[in-house]
Enzyme design. Structure first.
Site, mmCIF file in Angstrom:
data_model
loop_
_atom_site.group_PDB
_atom_site.id
_atom_site.type_symbol
_atom_site.label_atom_id
_atom_site.label_comp_id
_atom_site.label_asym_id
_atom_site.label_seq_id
_atom_site.Cartn_x
_atom_site.Cartn_y
_atom_site.Cartn_z
ATOM 1 N N MET A 27 54.615 30.374 -13.800
ATOM 2 C CA MET A 27 55.439 31.416 -13.191
ATOM 3 C C MET A 27 56.832 31.417 -13.835
ATOM 4 S SD MET A 27 54.207 31.814 -9.294
ATOM 5 C CE MET A 27 55.129 30.467 -8.578
ATOM 6 N N GLY A 28 56.943 30.850 -15.032
ATOM 7 C CA GLY A 28 58.223 30.847 -15.736
ATOM 8 C C GLY A 28 59.171 29.792 -15.212
ATOM 9 N N LEU A 30 60.628 27.663 -17.091
ATOM 10 C CA LEU A 30 59.911 26.546 -17.723
ATOM 11 C C LEU A 30 60.810 25.335 -17.945
ATOM 12 C CD1 LEU A 30 57.832 28.556 -20.343
ATOM 13 C CD2 LEU A 30 57.271 28.012 -17.969
ATOM 14 N N HIS A 31 60.193 24.163 -17.839
ATOM 15 C CA HIS A 31 60.908 22.907 -18.044
ATOM 16 C C HIS A 31 60.018 21.969 -18.865
ATOM 17 C CE1 HIS A 31 58.233 21.567 -14.906
ATOM 18 N NE2 HIS A 31 58.699 22.499 -14.097
ATOM 19 N N HIS A 34 56.305 21.805 -18.232
ATOM 20 C CA HIS A 34 55.492 22.872 -18.827
ATOM 21 C C HIS A 34 55.274 22.616 -20.320
ATOM 22 C CE1 HIS A 34 57.259 25.221 -15.336
ATOM 23 N NE2 HIS A 34 55.966 25.431 -15.187
ATOM 24 N N ASP A 147 50.958 19.876 -8.468
ATOM 25 C CA ASP A 147 50.267 20.752 -7.514
ATOM 26 C C ASP A 147 48.828 20.260 -7.375
ATOM 27 O OD1 ASP A 147 52.405 22.828 -7.067
ATOM 28 O OD2 ASP A 147 52.239 22.907 -9.235
ATOM 29 N N SER A 182 60.161 20.413 -11.484
ATOM 30 C CA SER A 182 59.685 21.621 -10.812
ATOM 31 C C SER A 182 60.655 22.750 -11.119
ATOM 32 C CB SER A 182 59.651 21.376 -9.292
ATOM 33 O OG SER A 182 59.639 22.617 -8.600
ATOM 34 N N SER A 183 60.124 23.955 -11.229
ATOM 35 C CA SER A 183 60.986 25.119 -11.476
ATOM 36 C C SER A 183 61.999 25.277 -10.355
ATOM 37 C CB SER A 183 60.138 26.382 -11.573
ATOM 38 O OG SER A 183 59.196 26.229 -12.611
HETATM 39 O O1 PAF Z 1 51.378 26.587 -10.543
HETATM 40 C C1 PAF Z 1 51.845 27.716 -10.766
HETATM 41 O O2 PAF Z 1 52.847 27.886 -11.466
HETATM 42 C C2 PAF Z 1 51.176 28.927 -10.162
HETATM 43 O O3 PAF Z 1 50.662 28.642 -8.911
HETATM 44 C C3 PAF Z 1 50.100 29.549 -11.076
HETATM 45 C C4 PAF Z 1 48.951 28.584 -11.310
HETATM 46 C C5 PAF Z 1 50.717 29.926 -12.406
HETATM 47 C C6 PAF Z 1 49.528 30.791 -10.420
HETATM 48 O O4 PAF Z 1 50.509 31.754 -10.194
#
Ligand code: PAF
Length: 276
Positions: A27-28, A30-31, A34, A147, A182-183
């Protein structure tokens, strides 16, 4: 790095490649966490696709959606540097040309922990992940273990929809003080960020204290500690069977996991740690 906003353009490009596609949905904001997923995807595939899409259907709290950090230019630069081959950044209209009314049934997995505290969240995750998988058609998809419950839900989704994609869970990356990356961390004030560092410490305390049979005692200890931290408001701290998040039964379960969700000020943070 090729950048696409439309599924048809993305598919036109990907279908001509004939390579193992590794996919990192995000979901952008980014760190480094990611970046580690991109690196793992690069190591395991011939072409890496990353998506950036802040998915409205997985936010049960409108305010949370509004304040979710959006840093597209910096994200694209980070992906380029990490060696990502394709960035897919669709609009809401592209992913949801009409309302997605699908209701998935993940049973207990969707009724416990984040499923219970964020009603509809995993249904929204399943909606977008299935749409992204259909668009990208990846051979492998990489998800962060922070997650943990989401990874189990996505595995179940893939099973239910009989999708041909291998789900690859990747380790949590942590800041030097232990806080899981985490974002949402960028939204913490200085004071909140300082107090948030207690989360990984509590998890380590739980691990040190856990002997396989004293889950209730460890839970009580951690709950008391959470209550003593001024900016914390807990959703849950639980010790569960790592396989399916059911109650941990020392007589038959192989691996226990501690999971926590806590508000630090306005920001909800989650973390988990395998205990044995
Ligand atoms: O973990 C996330 O960033 C989101 O839940 C995902 C998997 C990109 C779905 O929107």
């Amino acid at each position: 790095m090729h950048v696409f906003g439309h599924i048809s353009d993305l598919q036109g490009f990907l279908s001509a490649q004939n390579k193992i596609i590794g996919f990192v949905p995000t979901m952008g904001a980014l760190h480094t966490g990611h970046v580690s997923l991109i690196k793992e995807a690069k190591a395991q595939s011939g072409l890496v696709v990353c998506s950036i899409f802040v998915n409205p259907t997985q936010f049960n709290d409108k305010k949370d959606l509004e304040r979710y950090p959006r840093t597209f230019e910096a994200d694209a630069a980070l992906l380029r540097e990490a060696g990502c081959d394709v960035l897919f950044a669709p609009s809401v209209e592209e992913m949801y040309p009409e309302v997605d009314t699908r209701k998935f049934d993940f049973g207990f997995l969707d009724r416990t922990l984040d499923g219970a505290f964020r009603p509809g969240h995993f249904n929204g995750v399943a909606q977008i992940v299935s749409k992204l998988f259909e668009a990208v058609k990846p051979h492998k998809a990489f998800f962060g273990q922070k997650d943990y419950q989401q990874v189990l839900v996505v595995k179940e989704l893939v099973k239910q929809l009989k999708m041909q994609v291998e789900i690859i869970p990747c380790p949590i990356l942590r800041d030097p003080d232990g806080l899981a990356m985490s974002s949402r961390n960028v939204l913490l004030t200085k004071e909140e960020r300082e107090q948030a560092a207690a989360i990984p410490k509590l998890m380590q305390e739980a691990k040190a204290m856990f002997n396989g049979r004293n889950a209730a005692e460890v839970k009580k200890h951690v709950e008391n500690r959470i209550a003593s931290i001024p900016l914390f408001k807990p959703d849950y701290f639980e010790i569960r069977n790592a396989e399916d998040l059911s109650e941990f039964d020392p007589a038959k379960d192989r691996q226990a996991i501690a999971l926590i969700a806590v508000f630090c000020g306005r920001i909800r943070l989650i973390d988990n740690l395998l205990l044995q």
